[in-house]
Design an enzyme around this catalytic site. Structure first.
Site, PDB file in Angstrom:
ATOM      1  N   TYR A 158       0.774  -1.262  -0.033  1.00 35.25           N
ATOM      2  CA  TYR A 158       0.086  -0.147   0.143  1.00 35.25           C
ATOM      3  C   TYR A 158       0.844   1.216  -0.018  1.00 35.25           C
ATOM      4  O   TYR A 158       0.669   2.030  -0.808  1.00 35.25           O
ATOM      5  CB  TYR A 158      -1.034  -0.096   1.167  1.00 35.25           C
ATOM      6  CG  TYR A 158      -1.853   1.082   1.311  1.00 35.25           C
ATOM      7  CD1 TYR A 158      -3.098   1.157   0.506  1.00 35.25           C
ATOM      8  CD2 TYR A 158      -1.653   2.361   2.202  1.00 35.25           C
ATOM      9  CE1 TYR A 158      -3.906   1.955   0.727  1.00 35.25           C
ATOM     10  CE2 TYR A 158      -2.625   3.304   2.153  1.00 35.25           C
ATOM     11  CZ  TYR A 158      -3.628   3.194   1.388  1.00 35.25           C
ATOM     12  OH  TYR A 158      -4.627   4.277   1.408  1.00 35.25           O
TER      13      TYR A 158
HETATM   14  N1  LIG Z   1      -9.782   5.700   4.769  1.00 35.25           N
HETATM   15  C1  LIG Z   1      -8.709   6.424   5.053  1.00 35.25           C
HETATM   16  O1  LIG Z   1      -8.087   6.720   6.130  1.00 35.25           O
HETATM   17  C2  LIG Z   1      -7.777   6.748   3.634  1.00 35.25           C
HETATM   18  C3  LIG Z   1      -6.651   7.450   3.866  1.00 35.25           C
HETATM   19  C4  LIG Z   1      -5.798   7.852   2.860  1.00 35.25           C
HETATM   20  C5  LIG Z   1      -6.139   7.196   1.724  1.00 35.25           C
HETATM   21  N2  LIG Z   1      -7.080   6.775   1.556  1.00 35.25           N
HETATM   22  C6  LIG Z   1      -7.461   6.137   0.188  1.00 35.25           C
HETATM   23  O2  LIG Z   1      -8.801   6.682  -0.232  1.00 35.25           O
HETATM   24  C7  LIG Z   1      -9.456   5.897  -1.141  1.00 35.25           C
HETATM   25  C8  LIG Z   1     -10.680   5.569  -0.868  1.00 35.25           C
HETATM   26  O3  LIG Z   1     -10.594   4.537   0.581  1.00 35.25           O
HETATM   27  P1  LIG Z   1     -11.780   4.546   1.334  1.00 35.25           P
HETATM   28  O4  LIG Z   1     -11.319   4.827   2.634  1.00 35.25           O
HETATM   29  O5  LIG Z   1     -13.136   5.281   0.813  1.00 35.25           O
HETATM   30  O6  LIG Z   1     -11.988   3.031   1.500  1.00 35.25           O
HETATM   31  P2  LIG Z   1     -13.238   1.888   1.130  1.00 35.25           P
HETATM   32  O7  LIG Z   1     -14.524   2.398   1.916  1.00 35.25           O
HETATM   33  O8  LIG Z   1     -12.621   0.498   1.403  1.00 35.25           O
HETATM   34  O9  LIG Z   1     -13.583   2.183  -0.403  1.00 35.25           O
HETATM   35  C9  LIG Z   1     -12.858   1.787  -1.373  1.00 35.25           C
HETATM   36  C10 LIG Z   1     -13.595   2.023  -2.778  1.00 35.25           C
HETATM   37  O10 LIG Z   1     -12.607   1.306  -3.761  1.00 35.25           O
HETATM   38  C11 LIG Z   1     -13.195   0.616  -4.595  1.00 35.25           C
HETATM   39  N3  LIG Z   1     -12.448  -0.676  -4.880  1.00 35.25           N
HETATM   40  C12 LIG Z   1     -11.729  -1.425  -4.131  1.00 35.25           C
HETATM   41  N4  LIG Z   1     -10.992  -2.430  -4.819  1.00 35.25           N
HETATM   42  C13 LIG Z   1     -11.424  -2.079  -5.945  1.00 35.25           C
HETATM   43  C14 LIG Z   1     -11.353  -3.059  -7.234  1.00 35.25           C
HETATM   44  N5  LIG Z   1     -10.396  -4.022  -7.420  1.00 35.25           N
HETATM   45  N6  LIG Z   1     -11.735  -2.526  -8.386  1.00 35.25           N
HETATM   46  C15 LIG Z   1     -12.461  -1.408  -8.327  1.00 35.25           C
HETATM   47  N7  LIG Z   1     -12.722  -0.573  -7.567  1.00 35.25           N
HETATM   48  C16 LIG Z   1     -12.115  -1.228  -6.162  1.00 35.25           C
HETATM   49  C17 LIG Z   1     -14.556  -0.012  -3.878  1.00 35.25           C
HETATM   50  O11 LIG Z   1     -15.425  -0.728  -4.553  1.00 35.25           O
HETATM   51  P3  LIG Z   1     -16.605  -1.547  -3.898  1.00 35.25           P
HETATM   52  O12 LIG Z   1     -17.405  -0.495  -3.076  1.00 35.25           O
HETATM   53  O13 LIG Z   1     -17.489  -1.722  -5.179  1.00 35.25           O
HETATM   54  O14 LIG Z   1     -15.956  -2.807  -3.199  1.00 35.25           O
HETATM   55  C18 LIG Z   1     -14.817   1.197  -2.918  1.00 35.25           C
HETATM   56  O15 LIG Z   1     -15.643   1.838  -3.607  1.00 35.25           O
HETATM   57  C19 LIG Z   1      -8.312   4.681  -1.517  1.00 35.25           C
HETATM   58  O16 LIG Z   1      -7.565   4.904  -2.523  1.00 35.25           O
HETATM   59  C20 LIG Z   1      -7.568   4.719  -0.165  1.00 35.25           C
HETATM   60  O17 LIG Z   1      -6.366   3.954  -0.363  1.00 35.25           O
HETATM   61  C21 LIG Z   1      -8.042   6.307   2.695  1.00 35.25           C
END
Ligand SMILES: NC(=O)c1ccc[n+]([C@@H]2O[C@H](COP(=O)([O-])OP(=O)(O)OC[C@H]3O[C@@H](n4cnc5c(N)ncnc54)[C@H](OP(=O)(O)O)[C@@H]3O)[C@@H](O)[C@H]2O)c1
Length: 253
Positions: A158
């Site tokens: 990651y």
């Molecule tokens: N939460 C944090 O603290 C945080 C911090 C820094 C960066 N981020 C980044 O923010 C972004 C969104 O994360 P989040 O926190 O909102 O996480 P999340 O709630 O787990 O959502 C992830 C999203 O990405 C989609 N996804 C995952 N794997 C996929 C795949 N193989 N093909 C297509 N779509 C896929 C999921 O699709 P489905 O819903 O259809 O499964 C979901 O809509 C990510 O890039 C993550 O690394 C998050």
């Protein structure tokens, strides 16, 4: 405010089904953009994000694509790049995470995270960005991370992918800025979503994370709304190749 008005724009938001992507799609729709939502399991109709977008009076199209499948990502890229109505805003937000100590990190986990979080983003952005360059305008926003700057714990793939995203943001910006395409990234702090559920559930990690956040709370997905609309709008016309932290002050500590 007209500086932030996105009326008539078409935005593609990946990972739009839940979490940060859902909040970004809603924010862009409330600023006036129509939305194409993409994610692995996105419902053909009736999804939460569709309801958000249509409630804002904008159109929503659902596209299901598994970014782990490079062929499917190429097909998606060709589809979106070849449409009559061009994409004005691309939000590369889909992402996944695998938590295992580095010495035991499996090849399959490393490969999956690099494919979903970095390679798929490049494939999609290359196709859509080429059209933006030809038209002379476009906005591309990547979702980076605090682990674009730091190493994290037990998430080597990651961290590598998110360092890669900031490098890609700058590389694309260097080539495309002169053609009217803004390429930037947002680095969310610790946001309460499914991605961080394991940390939220661990009382020791959760408390130590909270202790370091000057804003004294975990972030919410909606905390990303303002930065997303800003970078997608005319207000950010001269902002290129930057990574905007939205982290409650974490990086300043
Ligand atoms: N939460 C944090 O603290 C945080 C911090 C820094 C960066 N981020 C980044 O923010 C972004 C969104 O994360 P989040 O926190 O909102 O996480 P999340 O709630 O787990 O959502 C992830 C999203 O990405 C989609 N996804 C995952 N794997 C996929 C795949 N193989 N093909 C297509 N779509 C896929 C999921 O699709 P489905 O819903 O259809 O499964 C979901 O809509 C990510 O890039 C993550 O690394 C998050």
């Amino acid at each position: 405010m007209s500086l932030f008005d996105l009326t008539g724009k078409l935005a593609v938001v990946t990972g739009a089904r839940r979490g940060i992507g859902r909040a970004m799609a809603r924010a862009l729709a409330e600023a006036g953009a129509d939305i194409i939502g993409v994610s692995a399991q996105l419902e053909e109709s009736g999804s939460d994000v569709e309801k958000d977008v249509t409630a804002a009076g904008r159109s929503f199209e659902a596209v299901r694509c598994d970014f782990a499948d490079s062929g499917a990502v190429r097909a998606l890229s060709a589809d979106l790049a070849g449409r009559e109505r061009p994409v004005d805003i691309l939000v590369n937000n889909a992402g996944t995470i695998r938590r295992t100590p580095a010495a035991h990190h499996r090849d399959a986990d490393w490969d999956l995270v690099l494919q979903v979080n970095l390679s798929a983003q490049f494939t999609l952005t290359r196709a859509i960005g080429a059209g933006m360059m030809t038209r002379g305008h476009g906005k591309i926003i990547f979702t980076a991370s605090l682990l674009s700057f730091q190493g994290g714990i037990t998430v080597p793939g990651y961290t590598a992918s998110k360092h890669g995203i900031t490098g890609l943001t700058k590389a694309l910006s260097n080539e495309w800025a002169a053609h009217g395409v803004n390429v930037n990234a947002i680095a969310p702090g610790y946001i309460a979503t499914d991605n961080t559920q394991a940390l939220q559930d661990d009382p020791v990690r959760s408390a130590s994370i909270l202790d370091r956040i000057p804003a004294a709370r975990w972030g919410r997905a909606d905390d990303l709304a303002g930065a997303t609309v800003f970078l997608a709008s005319d207000a950010a016309a001269y902002i290129h190749g930057t990574v905007l932290p939205v982290d409650g002050g974490w990086l300043g500590r």
